[in-house]
Design a protein around this motif. Structure first.
Motif, PDB file in Angstrom:
ATOM      1  N   ILE A 200      73.137 101.516  13.711  1.00  0.00           N
ATOM      2  CA  ILE A 200      73.866 102.210  14.770  1.00  0.00           C
ATOM      3  C   ILE A 200      73.001 102.422  16.011  1.00  0.00           C
ATOM      4  N   LEU A 201      71.721 102.752  15.830  1.00  0.00           N
ATOM      5  CA  LEU A 201      70.863 103.089  16.965  1.00  0.00           C
ATOM      6  C   LEU A 201      69.938 101.950  17.392  1.00  0.00           C
ATOM      7  N   VAL A 202      70.030 100.807  16.721  1.00  0.00           N
ATOM      8  CA  VAL A 202      69.163  99.681  17.088  1.00  0.00           C
ATOM      9  C   VAL A 202      69.328  99.319  18.560  1.00  0.00           C
ATOM     10  N   VAL A 203      70.560  99.315  19.035  1.00  0.00           N
ATOM     11  CA  VAL A 203      70.812  98.889  20.416  1.00  0.00           C
ATOM     12  C   VAL A 203      70.076  99.773  21.410  1.00  0.00           C
ATOM     13  N   ALA A 204      69.877 101.054  21.072  1.00  0.00           N
ATOM     14  CA  ALA A 204      69.134 101.942  21.978  1.00  0.00           C
ATOM     15  C   ALA A 204      67.698 101.464  22.139  1.00  0.00           C
ATOM     16  N   MET A 205      67.055 101.104  21.030  1.00  0.00           N
ATOM     17  CA  MET A 205      65.676 100.617  21.107  1.00  0.00           C
ATOM     18  C   MET A 205      65.589  99.262  21.782  1.00  0.00           C
ATOM     19  N   LEU A 206      66.708  98.523  21.803  1.00  0.00           N
ATOM     20  CA  LEU A 206      66.726  97.208  22.430  1.00  0.00           C
ATOM     21  C   LEU A 206      67.056  97.269  23.917  1.00  0.00           C
ATOM     22  N   ILE A 207      67.503  98.391  24.417  1.00  0.00           N
ATOM     23  CA  ILE A 207      67.919  98.478  25.821  1.00  0.00           C
ATOM     24  C   ILE A 207      67.107  99.518  26.607  1.00  0.00           C
ATOM     25  N   ILE A 208      66.911 100.700  26.053  1.00  0.00           N
ATOM     26  CA  ILE A 208      66.291 101.800  26.812  1.00  0.00           C
ATOM     27  C   ILE A 208      64.893 101.458  27.331  1.00  0.00           C
ATOM     28  N   PRO A 209      63.982 100.885  26.521  1.00  0.00           N
ATOM     29  CA  PRO A 209      62.642 100.607  27.062  1.00  0.00           C
ATOM     30  C   PRO A 209      62.657  99.647  28.247  1.00  0.00           C
ATOM     31  N   GLY A 210      63.435  98.583  28.148  1.00  0.00           N
ATOM     32  CA  GLY A 210      63.508  97.626  29.251  1.00  0.00           C
ATOM     33  C   GLY A 210      64.113  98.243  30.497  1.00  0.00           C
ATOM     34  N   ALA A 211      65.157  99.055  30.316  1.00  0.00           N
ATOM     35  CA  ALA A 211      65.787  99.724  31.456  1.00  0.00           C
ATOM     36  C   ALA A 211      64.823 100.708  32.115  1.00  0.00           C
ATOM     37  N   THR A 212      64.029 101.408  31.298  1.00  0.00           N
ATOM     38  CA  THR A 212      63.041 102.347  31.834  1.00  0.00           C
ATOM     39  C   THR A 212      61.991 101.616  32.660  1.00  0.00           C
ATOM     40  N   ALA A 213      61.464 100.520  32.105  1.00  0.00           N
ATOM     41  CA  ALA A 213      60.452  99.742  32.833  1.00  0.00           C
ATOM     42  C   ALA A 213      61.027  99.122  34.102  1.00  0.00           C
ATOM     43  N   TYR A 214      62.302  98.750  34.061  1.00  0.00           N
ATOM     44  CA  TYR A 214      62.953  98.127  35.214  1.00  0.00           C
ATOM     45  C   TYR A 214      63.018  99.081  36.400  1.00  0.00           C
ATOM     46  N   LEU A 215      63.098 100.382  36.117  1.00  0.00           N
ATOM     47  CA  LEU A 215      63.116 101.379  37.188  1.00  0.00           C
ATOM     48  C   LEU A 215      61.715 101.713  37.699  1.00  0.00           C
ATOM     49  N   LEU A 216      60.688 101.265  36.984  1.00  0.00           N
ATOM     50  CA  LEU A 216      59.318 101.583  37.372  1.00  0.00           C
ATOM     51  C   LEU A 216      58.615 100.454  38.107  1.00  0.00           C
ATOM     52  N   THR A 217      59.110  99.239  37.995  1.00  0.00           N
ATOM     53  CA  THR A 217      58.436  98.108  38.628  1.00  0.00           C
ATOM     54  C   THR A 217      59.434  97.022  39.002  1.00  0.00           C
ATOM     55  N   ASP A 218      59.054  96.213  39.983  1.00  0.00           N
ATOM     56  CA  ASP A 218      59.872  95.077  40.394  1.00  0.00           C
ATOM     57  C   ASP A 218      59.340  93.759  39.840  1.00  0.00           C
ATOM     58  N   ARG A 219      58.258  93.810  39.075  1.00  0.00           N
ATOM     59  CA  ARG A 219      57.629  92.594  38.561  1.00  0.00           C
ATOM     60  C   ARG A 219      57.857  92.478  37.058  1.00  0.00           C
ATOM     61  N   SER A 220      58.330  91.303  36.654  1.00  0.00           N
ATOM     62  CA  SER A 220      58.648  91.102  35.240  1.00  0.00           C
ATOM     63  C   SER A 220      57.404  91.188  34.361  1.00  0.00           C
ATOM     64  N   GLY A 221      56.249  90.726  34.876  1.00  0.00           N
ATOM     65  CA  GLY A 221      55.016  90.801  34.093  1.00  0.00           C
ATOM     66  C   GLY A 221      54.632  92.231  33.775  1.00  0.00           C
ATOM     67  N   ARG A 222      54.792  93.108  34.749  1.00  0.00           N
ATOM     68  CA  ARG A 222      54.490  94.522  34.516  1.00  0.00           C
ATOM     69  C   ARG A 222      55.513  95.151  33.582  1.00  0.00           C
TER      70      ARG A 222
END
Length: 289
Positions: A200-222
């Motif tokens: 049930i909660l797997v999708v949260a671990m698959l989406i939240i970290p990437g979304a968080t990082a996406y708001l912190l940087t514009d570079r995919s490597g970072r």
């Protein structure tokens, strides 16, 4: 009790040590994969595949086969069914995803309810991180390592596919194969995270970290560095909180990740709601001055 006591006391128990190590494994590989899911806009697909693997895992348990095999088979089956429904009817992709993953997930719930077992198969749905054995830890570690190595080795191709699939095709890469690779890694990673937070909660671990990082940087490597670091820290904090609060471990892992996203959403210097407002206010004040 000193802060050091709060830190060290849970480590006196082997099951807590295994839980922490397993959670970090799952958090890191889920976070790395989540970067591409966010960039591609595949959140719904991540939801679909992570739920659709349930019947595959149960059937694999019944047959005595590896969980990963059943998960991968049903992960690709879900994608194929979504494509068939989308391409052969008037139903749009989002509706096709909803129909397929809910049906397969419900089928998995039925299998769980009727499958005779000496163990409680509900841990597949809700997670059972505190019950991870040494054997489970090794299996999860191997699966996580395989998924992580593949994703790191193919990171350039996958990033190009996420940003410009036409250019990727022009230089000889196959967008179809890269998409299939991501889906395969998605199914494998879902199995890794099952023990931690359940289907049930797997999708949260698959989406939240990437979304968080996406708001912190514009570079995919970072992103590929920030996401796993944030995810691992949040996951360890969630496990510690579950010990001291005597609450659900998987649920707290996801809650802490959600809180981290909320803080970044509000206070990220460039992309946070309040951060943008403060930056704009400073610029207006400087212009007036």
């Amino acid at each position: 009790m000193t802060p050091l006591d709060y830190l060290l006391e849970p480590l006196q128990y082997d099951f807590m040590v295994r839980a922490l190590v397993t959670t970090v494994f799952a958090a890191v590989v889920c976070a790395v994969l989540s970067c591409w899911l966010v960039l591609l806009g595949w959140s719904l697909m991540g939801d679909a595949v992570s739920h659709a693997v349930l019947p595959g895992v149960v059937i694999a348990y019944i047959l005595g086969a590896p969980f990963a095999l059943g998960a991968v088979v049903f992960g690709f089956l879900a994608v194929a069914l979504i494509g068939v429904v989308r391409d052969t009817s008037r139903v749009k992709e989002d509706a096709a995803i909803g129909i397929v993953f809910t049906t397969l997930f419900a089928f998995g719930l039925v299998l769980v309810s009727v499958t005779p077992s000496q163990t409680d198969l509900n841990h597949i749905i809700f997670g059972n991180i505190l019950g991870v054995s040494a054997t489970d830890l090794i299996q999860i570690g191997v699966l996580a390592a395989v998924a992580l190595v593949v994703l790191v080795l193919k990171r350039r191709d996958l990033t190009l596919y996420a940003f410009d699939p036409i250019h990727a095709h022009a230089i000889g890469l196959s967008p179809r194969r890269l998409g299939a690779l991501l889906l395969g890694m998605l199914a494998l990673t879902a199995v890794v995270a099952l023990q931690v937070v359940g289907v049930i909660l797997v999708v949260a671990m698959l989406i939240i970290p990437g979304a968080t990082a996406y708001l912190l940087t514009d570079r995919s490597g970072r992103m590929l560095v920030i996401a796993p670091v944030v995810s691992a820290v949040c996951s360890v904090l969630g496990i510690y909180l579950s010990y001291w609060l005597d609450a659900a471990s998987g649920g707290l892992v996801v809650v802490v990740q959600g809180v981290a996203f909320a803080l970044v959403y509000l206070f990220s210097p460039r992309h946070g709601v309040l951060g943008r407002h403060l930056t704009a206010s400073r610029r207006r004040a400087a212009a007036v001055g």
